[in-house]
Write an enzyme that holds these catalytic residues in place. Structure first.
Site, PDB file in Angstrom:
ATOM      1  N   MET A 338       0.964  -0.936  -0.050  1.00  0.00           N
ATOM      2  CA  MET A 338      -0.245  -0.479   0.270  1.00  0.00           C
ATOM      3  C   MET A 338       0.682   1.255  -0.210  1.00  0.00           C
ATOM      4  SD  MET A 338      -3.546  -1.294  -0.614  1.00  0.00           S
ATOM      5  CE  MET A 338      -3.977   0.192   0.271  1.00  0.00           C
ATOM      6  N   ASP A 357      11.135   3.345   5.055  1.00  0.00           N
ATOM      7  CA  ASP A 357      10.690   1.978   5.808  1.00  0.00           C
ATOM      8  C   ASP A 357      11.947   1.583   6.836  1.00  0.00           C
ATOM      9  OD1 ASP A 357       9.784  -1.279   5.713  1.00  0.00           O
ATOM     10  OD2 ASP A 357       8.889  -0.718   4.549  1.00  0.00           O
ATOM     11  N   VAL A 414       2.125   0.683   8.141  1.00  0.00           N
ATOM     12  CA  VAL A 414       3.376  -0.610   8.382  1.00  0.00           C
ATOM     13  C   VAL A 414       2.751  -1.262   8.733  1.00  0.00           C
ATOM     14  CG1 VAL A 414       5.221   1.083   9.268  1.00  0.00           C
ATOM     15  CG2 VAL A 414       3.109   0.292  10.570  1.00  0.00           C
ATOM     16  N   GLU A 416       0.251  -4.380   9.835  1.00  0.00           N
ATOM     17  CA  GLU A 416      -1.630  -4.516  10.294  1.00  0.00           C
ATOM     18  C   GLU A 416      -1.076  -4.622  12.308  1.00  0.00           C
ATOM     19  OE1 GLU A 416      -3.307  -1.980   9.743  1.00  0.00           O
ATOM     20  OE2 GLU A 416      -6.358  -2.912   9.971  1.00  0.00           O
ATOM     21  N   LYS A 421       2.430   0.538  15.251  1.00  0.00           N
ATOM     22  CA  LYS A 421       1.704   1.510  14.174  1.00  0.00           C
ATOM     23  C   LYS A 421       2.248   2.875  15.624  1.00  0.00           C
ATOM     24  CE  LYS A 421      -1.875  -0.279  11.429  1.00  0.00           C
ATOM     25  NZ  LYS A 421      -1.141   0.790   9.657  1.00  0.00           N
ATOM     26  N   SER A 443      -6.590  -1.151   8.039  1.00  0.00           N
ATOM     27  CA  SER A 443      -7.635  -1.445   7.401  1.00  0.00           C
ATOM     28  C   SER A 443      -9.351  -2.207   8.124  1.00  0.00           C
ATOM     29  CB  SER A 443      -8.218  -2.615   6.238  1.00  0.00           C
ATOM     30  OG  SER A 443      -6.707  -2.914   6.553  1.00  0.00           O
ATOM     31  N   HIS A 464      -8.250   6.008   4.346  1.00  0.00           N
ATOM     32  CA  HIS A 464      -8.211   4.694   4.145  1.00  0.00           C
ATOM     33  C   HIS A 464      -8.438   4.297   2.394  1.00  0.00           C
ATOM     34  CE1 HIS A 464     -10.112   0.800   4.359  1.00  0.00           C
ATOM     35  NE2 HIS A 464      -9.536   0.212   3.961  1.00  0.00           N
ATOM     36  N   GLU A 476     -11.755   6.842   1.515  1.00  0.00           N
ATOM     37  CA  GLU A 476     -12.370   6.863   2.703  1.00  0.00           C
ATOM     38  C   GLU A 476     -11.558   6.836   4.062  1.00  0.00           C
ATOM     39  OE1 GLU A 476     -15.144   3.045   4.185  1.00  0.00           O
ATOM     40  OE2 GLU A 476     -13.353   2.455   4.055  1.00  0.00           O
ATOM     41  N   ASN A 514     -16.064  -2.143   3.633  1.00  0.00           N
ATOM     42  CA  ASN A 514     -15.586  -3.048   3.758  1.00  0.00           C
ATOM     43  C   ASN A 514     -16.626  -3.800   4.464  1.00  0.00           C
ATOM     44  OD1 ASN A 514     -12.827  -3.114   2.592  1.00  0.00           O
ATOM     45  ND2 ASN A 514     -11.548  -2.732   4.544  1.00  0.00           N
TER      46      ASN A 514
HETATM   47  N1  LIG Z   1      -3.171  -4.646   1.325  1.00  0.00           N
HETATM   48  C1  LIG Z   1      -4.406  -3.885   1.414  1.00  0.00           C
HETATM   49  O1  LIG Z   1      -5.492  -4.326   0.574  1.00  0.00           O
HETATM   50  C2  LIG Z   1      -4.743  -3.058   1.591  1.00  0.00           C
HETATM   51  C3  LIG Z   1      -5.992  -1.907   2.090  1.00  0.00           C
HETATM   52  C4  LIG Z   1      -6.339  -1.395   3.252  1.00  0.00           C
HETATM   53  C5  LIG Z   1      -5.443  -0.874   3.648  1.00  0.00           C
HETATM   54  N2  LIG Z   1      -4.484  -1.329   3.877  1.00  0.00           N
HETATM   55  C6  LIG Z   1      -3.853  -1.354   5.396  1.00  0.00           C
HETATM   56  O2  LIG Z   1      -1.977  -0.926   4.559  1.00  0.00           O
HETATM   57  C7  LIG Z   1      -1.336  -0.805   5.520  1.00  0.00           C
HETATM   58  C8  LIG Z   1      -0.486  -1.659   5.317  1.00  0.00           C
HETATM   59  O3  LIG Z   1      -0.567  -2.932   4.946  1.00  0.00           O
HETATM   60  P1  LIG Z   1       0.401  -3.718   2.845  1.00  0.00           P
HETATM   61  O4  LIG Z   1      -0.749  -4.353   2.383  1.00  0.00           O
HETATM   62  O5  LIG Z   1       0.527  -3.083   2.395  1.00  0.00           O
HETATM   63  O6  LIG Z   1       1.913  -4.450   3.695  1.00  0.00           O
HETATM   64  P2  LIG Z   1       3.014  -4.761   4.055  1.00  0.00           P
HETATM   65  O7  LIG Z   1       3.367  -5.972   4.629  1.00  0.00           O
HETATM   66  O8  LIG Z   1       3.152  -5.102   2.233  1.00  0.00           O
HETATM   67  O9  LIG Z   1       3.716  -3.667   3.333  1.00  0.00           O
HETATM   68  C9  LIG Z   1       3.848  -3.247   5.109  1.00  0.00           C
HETATM   69  C10 LIG Z   1       5.368  -2.629   5.282  1.00  0.00           C
HETATM   70  O10 LIG Z   1       5.249  -1.727   6.107  1.00  0.00           O
HETATM   71  C11 LIG Z   1       7.183  -1.690   6.279  1.00  0.00           C
HETATM   72  N3  LIG Z   1       6.962  -1.452   7.322  1.00  0.00           N
HETATM   73  C12 LIG Z   1       6.596  -3.202   8.789  1.00  0.00           C
HETATM   74  N4  LIG Z   1       6.847  -2.116  10.286  1.00  0.00           N
HETATM   75  C13 LIG Z   1       7.952  -1.029  10.101  1.00  0.00           C
HETATM   76  C14 LIG Z   1       8.943   0.262  10.472  1.00  0.00           C
HETATM   77  N5  LIG Z   1       8.538  -0.832  12.288  1.00  0.00           N
HETATM   78  N6  LIG Z   1       8.930   0.926  10.021  1.00  0.00           N
HETATM   79  C15 LIG Z   1       8.716   1.152   9.484  1.00  0.00           C
HETATM   80  N7  LIG Z   1       7.820   0.653   8.223  1.00  0.00           N
HETATM   81  C16 LIG Z   1       7.536  -1.234   8.802  1.00  0.00           C
HETATM   82  C17 LIG Z   1       7.376  -3.718   6.119  1.00  0.00           C
HETATM   83  O11 LIG Z   1       8.693  -3.282   5.985  1.00  0.00           O
HETATM   84  C18 LIG Z   1       7.058  -3.106   4.835  1.00  0.00           C
HETATM   85  O12 LIG Z   1       7.262  -3.119   3.462  1.00  0.00           O
HETATM   86  C19 LIG Z   1      -2.513  -2.270   7.081  1.00  0.00           C
HETATM   87  O13 LIG Z   1      -2.884  -1.776   7.719  1.00  0.00           O
HETATM   88  C20 LIG Z   1      -3.598  -2.818   6.402  1.00  0.00           C
HETATM   89  O14 LIG Z   1      -4.000  -2.582   7.343  1.00  0.00           O
HETATM   90  C21 LIG Z   1      -4.165  -2.211   3.571  1.00  0.00           C
END
Ligand SMILES: NC(=O)c1ccc[n+]([C@@H]2O[C@H](COP(=O)([O-])OP(=O)(O)OC[C@H]3O[C@@H](n4cnc5c(N)ncnc54)[C@H](O)[C@@H]3O)[C@@H](O)[C@H]2O)c1
Length: 739
Positions: A338, A357, A414, A416, A421, A443, A464, A476, A514
């Site tokens: 994301m 990151d 980052v 979930e 967070k 999410s 979101h 959102e 959702n």
């Molecule tokens: N995947 C989806 O469809 C979707 C949709 C809407 C919202 N989200 C939300 O977006 C967020 C990210 O989801 P994603 O699918 O991109 O996950 P992902 O696992 O692809 O990416 C998360 C990233 O965060 C980094 N990270 C983890 N801990 C960290 C820290 N302490 N400091 C800095 N970076 C850190 C990781 O290295 C990774 O690159 C979540 O909260 C998820 O609920 C996801």
């Protein structure tokens, strides 16, 4: 020079009148009643003036025109409904005349005896393109910003000012039909290839080139008004016609599932119109247009997909009195799936992004995602290597929080996980200026809870996104209990800056979108448990107008994610909060059969290596005793999908999670494609009538279960005969532009 409010007319030494359309109170020209009156007067003026040998019509703005102002149609329909209650015949006559106003004005122009040339300098859509088609010559400026087309079908209408008749008289009938029924727009090159424009020239030469056409002796007669005119594809009754029409009808049925009356009317209108001379054909078009204007689909689609969408895009929900934010720098935390997408859309809007990151390779990988997307655009000819360089230069990958210094807004994406967070929120706030806004893309985790990790909960908000971020147009915005107006204004400014549509949602589990999507998927699991064959489930959803079947959608988002959400809900709210039979189905899919969804190639569908196509997993048939197809009523399946989602949207309104019906409607269409012909989840109820909808929900509840229980709000509205837009009038207390 003669000046009108919206036009100027200047005749040069060669006797060519340059009509420049430039509305003083709009950023884009549109057809209003006043514009039509003025254009009518100008037509009389130039026709009567012996000094005028020909006319060039162009625009004084960047674009030519966006077409008709649809609030004008809304006003006409309101008058029609009022008159209809008194005198039906008089009302229909009034609507028929109103529906033909623009069309007969354009016919007057094309038969005025002097040559008219349209000089298309930028976007030229709908009625404006129909005006151009009525001109004897059409010249377009070369370049990316010039697009033309007839998109009316996308808001439940069709081109009613001659478009359905002139396009198939110029272009080959097959491409004409495709253009009209899909509403797709054309580049100048494509339009010229279809014979819809005569010339493409350098922008600086546009008006001169148009004048040259007149000086070169352009005849003031359209091809279809000449003796011996032949249709480009041959007569409708010819062998070619016989090869065209039956497949065209079949394709249209497949694409629209008969849900879009306007698309079907286009087909009839073109077919019938091509059999007769153009004046009669225009009257046929006027008759169908009058019919289409009266459909629920047109009323609902105009309201949601044109008016409400525009209002939300302009920031209708932005709190008053907060200075607009000019973003100098934005931080994105987490460069994963994301975060990388969020960085891309931000940089695409020209805003510098710090992409942070845990380590440099992860942050750089996030930036590479943008490089990949730009490569895709370059391949399609929609971006250049310089565009790519420029965009990448705006993204700074880093693992150093110090870089966030100076950011106006940080969007956290980052893992979930509440603890992670919390950590990134604290580290960011140590660097950020106190006025900066902090947003989470979570999410599932409530924003109010996450805001407790912040020293400045007033500045904390949810933004979101949906995946894939570059393609999904809805965002959102989630308000925590303590979120302040400034944070909301900043979030809306940001979503507008990246050219997406914001909706504002109060904090709750699953937010708005959702919650609705889960109901859609859950109804499909229920059907599987009842023994409905899986192909019927997927097809019924598509026939109802949903773009993706619920089982395919579960596969996309992952079946193990559905399992995780169910487990979490049981932990938080108890066993009763999740249907145990459905939970068992999902557990069987994941734990027994290892079917996680698209990501491991095994979900409700099998995903063989390309070029083979995905197909439903045969093992589904073994899970439950199967019903015979003839024992399943597809119409009921269709209703179940739409009703279950609409009920959830109504519950969300009843709980005060969403407060503006425009957001619920537009959100449902942009986020998960809720049957667009209905105008969205709430307009589906409004279109049917609340009482009728409640009756239907009750019947479904009796047969299929408590998911169809109508909330108190709906029962109350049904008793009072209220619609959502009356109960939650988005214009209450405001000057109502769209009457
Ligand atoms: N995947 C989806 O469809 C979707 C949709 C809407 C919202 N989200 C939300 O977006 C967020 C990210 O989801 P994603 O699918 O991109 O996950 P992902 O696992 O692809 O990416 C998360 C990233 O965060 C980094 N990270 C983890 N801990 C960290 C820290 N302490 N400091 C800095 N970076 C850190 C990781 O290295 C990774 O690159 C979540 O909260 C998820 O609920 C996801």
């Amino acid at each position: 020079m003669t000046t009108y409010k919206n036009f100027s007319v200047e005749t040069d030494a060669d006797g060519i009148a340059l009509v420049t359309w430039d509305m003083p109170d709009r950023s884009m020209n549109v057809f209003t009643e006043e514009v039509m009156d003025e254009l009518d007067k100008i037509t009389d003026q130039v026709t009567a003036d012996d000094k005028v040998k020909g006319v060039v019509v162009t625009s004084g703005k960047d674009s030519f025109s966006g077409g008709a102002d649809l609030t004008m149609l809304q006003r006409m329909l309101k008058l029609f409904n009022e008159e209809n209650a008194r005198d039906h015949d008089a009302a229909i006559k009034m609507l028929f005349e109103g529906a033909g106003r623009m069309s007969w004005l354009f016919r007057k122009i094309e038969t005025c005896g002097k040559p008219w040339v349209s000089a298309i300098n930028g976007t030229c859509m709908g009625g404006a393109f129909e005006l151009s088609l009525a001109c004897h010559g059409r010249v377009a400026a070369d370049g990316d910003k010039v697009k033309m087309g007839l998109p009316e079908v996308k808001v439940g209408l069709f081109p009613g000012a001659g478009g359905t008749q002139r396009v198939p008289r110029l272009a080959d009938p097959q491409s004409a039909l495709q253009m009209l029924t899909t509403g797709s727009s054309l580049s100048p090159k494509k339009a010229k290839g279809m014979n819809l424009i005569h010339e493409i020239v350098e922008p600086a030469r546009l008006v001169d080139a148009a004048k040259d056409m007149i000086k070169g002796g352009l005849k003031p007669v359209q091809p279809w008004d000449e003796k011996g005119f032949r249709l480009p594809g041959g007569p409708v009754y010819s062998a070619a016609g016989a090869n065209l029409w039956p497949p065209a009808i079949a394709i249209l049925r497949r694409e629209t599932q008969n849900n879009y009356p306007a698309a079907a009317a286009i087909l009839k209108c073109v077919y019938e119109g091509l059999l007769v001379p153009v004046d009669t054909a225009l009257r046929i078009e006027q008759r169908y247009f009058t019919e289409i204007l009266q459909t629920t689909e047109a009323a609902m689609m105009i309201r949601s997909l044109f008016i409400s969408l525009q209002e939300l895009n302009k920031g209708a929900r932005r709190p008053d009195g907060v200075e607009p934010t000019k973003f100098k720098k934005i931080g994105v935390l987490g460069a994963g799936f994301m975060g990388a997408g969020i960085a891309y859309v931000t940089a695409k809007a020209g805003i510098p992004v710090v992409l942070l990151d845990r380590d440099m390779p992860s942050a750089e990988k996030g930036r590479d995602h943008s490089a990949g997307l730009m490569d895709g655009l370059i391949k399609k000819g929609r971006a250049s290597a310089e565009d790519k360089e420029k965009l990448l230069s705006l993204i700074t990958p880093t693992d150093d929080y110090g870089q966030l210094d100076g950011c106006d807004l940080v969007v956290e994406a980052v893992f979930e996980d509440s603890e992670i967070k919390k950590g990134v929120t604290e580290k960011s706030e140590a660097v950020l200026k106190p006025s900066a806004t902090f947003a989470s893309n979570t999410s599932t985790i409530p924003i109010t809870g996450l805001a407790k990790n912040s020293k400045r909960p007033k500045n904390f908000i949810g933004i979101h996104f949906f995946s894939p971020v570059d393609r999904m147009m809805l965002v959102e915005i989630i308000l925590g209990k303590k979120t302040g107006d400034k944070a909301l204004a900043v979030a809306i400014d940001y979503v507008r800056a990246i050219k997406k549509t914001p909706i504002v949602v109060n904090d709750t589990r699953g937010f708005y979108v959702n919650r609705c999507v889960l109901r859609y998927m859950s109804e499909a699991y229920q059907m599987l448990i009842e023994g409905v064959p899986a192909p019927m489930i997927e097809n019924a959803a598509k026939m109802a107008g949903m773009p993706v079947g619920p089982l395919a959608l579960t596969d996309e988002t992952a079946i193990d994610l559905a399992q995780k959400i169910m487990k979490q809900t049981i932990r938080d709210l108890g066993e009763k909060a999740v249907d145990q039979e459905q939970f068992a189905l999902i557990n069987t899919m994941v734990d027994k059969h290892g079917r996680h969804g698209r990501k491991n190639g095994k979900g409700f569908y099998d995903y063989p290596a390309k070029p083979a196509k995905k197909h439903l997993w045969p093992g589904l048939k073994e899970l439950y005793p199967q019903k015979a197809p003839e024992d399943v009523d597809v119409e009921v399946l269709k209703q179940r999908f739409l009703v279950t989602i609409a009920l959830e949207a109504a519950r969300v309104m009843g709980e005060g999670i969403v407060t503006d019906p425009r957001e619920a409607d537009v959100g449902s269409i942009l986020a998960f494609g809720f049957a667009p012909y209905t105008g969205g989840a709430l307009s589906y109820i409004d279109g049917m009538g609340t009482a009728e909808f409640v009756k239907l929900a009750k019947a479904l509840q009796k047969k299929y279960g408590a998911q169809f229980k109508a909330p108190k709000l709906l029962l109350d509205m049904a008793a009072k005969g209220e619609s959502f837009y009356e109960r939650f009038d988005p214009y209450a207390g405001k000057v109502k532009e769209a009457a």
